[in-house]
Scaffold this motif. Sequence first.
Motif, PDB file in Angstrom:
ATOM      1  N   ASP A  36       2.345   1.862  -3.418  1.00  0.00           N
ATOM      2  CA  ASP A  36       1.454   2.032  -4.443  1.00  0.00           C
ATOM      3  C   ASP A  36       1.191   3.799  -4.267  1.00  0.00           C
ATOM      4  N   GLU A  37       1.186   4.157  -2.836  1.00  0.00           N
ATOM      5  CA  GLU A  37       0.913   5.634  -2.744  1.00  0.00           C
ATOM      6  C   GLU A  37       2.040   6.440  -3.095  1.00  0.00           C
ATOM      7  N   SER A  38       3.174   5.841  -3.049  1.00  0.00           N
ATOM      8  CA  SER A  38       4.528   6.578  -3.524  1.00  0.00           C
ATOM      9  C   SER A  38       4.355   6.677  -4.903  1.00  0.00           C
ATOM     10  N   GLU A  39       3.901   5.819  -5.602  1.00  0.00           N
ATOM     11  CA  GLU A  39       3.797   5.802  -7.139  1.00  0.00           C
ATOM     12  C   GLU A  39       2.970   6.684  -7.660  1.00  0.00           C
ATOM     13  N   ALA A  40       1.636   6.759  -7.041  1.00  0.00           N
ATOM     14  CA  ALA A  40       0.551   7.634  -7.193  1.00  0.00           C
ATOM     15  C   ALA A  40       0.957   9.039  -7.261  1.00  0.00           C
ATOM     16  N   LEU A  41       1.679   9.426  -6.007  1.00  0.00           N
ATOM     17  CA  LEU A  41       2.377  10.743  -5.736  1.00  0.00           C
ATOM     18  C   LEU A  41       3.301  10.959  -6.662  1.00  0.00           C
ATOM     19  N   HIS A  42       3.992  10.319  -7.110  1.00  0.00           N
ATOM     20  CA  HIS A  42       5.141  10.660  -8.048  1.00  0.00           C
ATOM     21  C   HIS A  42       4.539  10.922  -9.463  1.00  0.00           C
ATOM     22  N   ARG A  43       3.432  10.082  -9.878  1.00  0.00           N
ATOM     23  CA  ARG A  43       2.740  10.424 -10.987  1.00  0.00           C
ATOM     24  C   ARG A  43       2.248  11.860 -10.986  1.00  0.00           C
ATOM     25  N   GLN A  44       1.550  12.129  -9.931  1.00  0.00           N
ATOM     26  CA  GLN A  44       0.919  13.369  -9.620  1.00  0.00           C
ATOM     27  C   GLN A  44       1.937  14.610  -9.768  1.00  0.00           C
ATOM     28  N   TYR A  66       6.294  12.575  -0.155  1.00  0.00           N
ATOM     29  CA  TYR A  66       6.860  11.458  -0.746  1.00  0.00           C
ATOM     30  C   TYR A  66       8.118  10.814   0.146  1.00  0.00           C
ATOM     31  N   ASP A  77       2.562  14.836 -13.496  1.00  0.00           N
ATOM     32  CA  ASP A  77       1.713  15.571 -14.393  1.00  0.00           C
ATOM     33  C   ASP A  77       1.474  16.935 -13.626  1.00  0.00           C
ATOM     34  N   LYS A 117       0.765  -1.181   0.110  1.00  0.00           N
ATOM     35  CA  LYS A 117       0.019  -0.065  -0.081  1.00  0.00           C
ATOM     36  C   LYS A 117       0.915   1.305   0.058  1.00  0.00           C
TER      37      LYS A 117
END
Length: 229
Positions: free
Chosen positions: A184-192, A207, A195, A181
């Motif tokens: 996954d949250e780290s990857e989602a923050l990196h995409r944000q 992060y 973008d 979990k």
Amino acid sequence: MFKFWGSQEQDAQQPRPQEASQSWYPPSVVGSSPGSSRPGTPGSSSSGFGMNRPSDSPAVHVSPAEAAGVISLLKDKSVDDLRKLLSDKDAYNQFLYSLDQVKIQNNIRDELRKETLQLARENLDKEPRTMELRNQCRIIRTTELAAAQEKLNELERKKDEMLRSSSPASLLHKLQEAMAKAEDESEALHRQFLDREIDLPTFVQRYKKLRTTYHKRALIHLAAKTSTG
């Protein structure tokens, strides 16, 4: 002369078949032959007054002392009295029930009968209370016991769930899920951040916190796995 005690002679001069036929005793008690008018002696194998019984009657064991007591009572009786005992059932019963041994047995029987009746009355008196207690037990078994059993089953299920969730394998699995979990949250923050949905200071702060959490969980998982393995 009529010889009674200790005599083995047969009175052949005055046979009295009528008296023998009228006796209510079996032939073994009245005498050895139908024509004998003399009552048998205690030493005789054919009569033994009051000792022999019909073949279908249970054997009665009489001690020598008791037999001597009965003989002493019979020895004082006249020939007519002895003949009457053989031919008259009422006279025989009157003599029988006057014996001390018979009185003692009758008293014991009466006492046992009274005690049995008393116990029966007490049991009958307790029957309503017994029925009441039986009905209460039935109610408890069908209502309170059922509810208590259901509650016990629920507690047993909770205990099993707690044991399963607290097992080493379950804890390692939960820790691994928490690591995934955080990843996954780290990857989602990196995409944000890529973008341009968040600025750099916010990305670095969040992060850093997520990666710190991930590595702590990873170290704990590695240590636990090593100790249990």
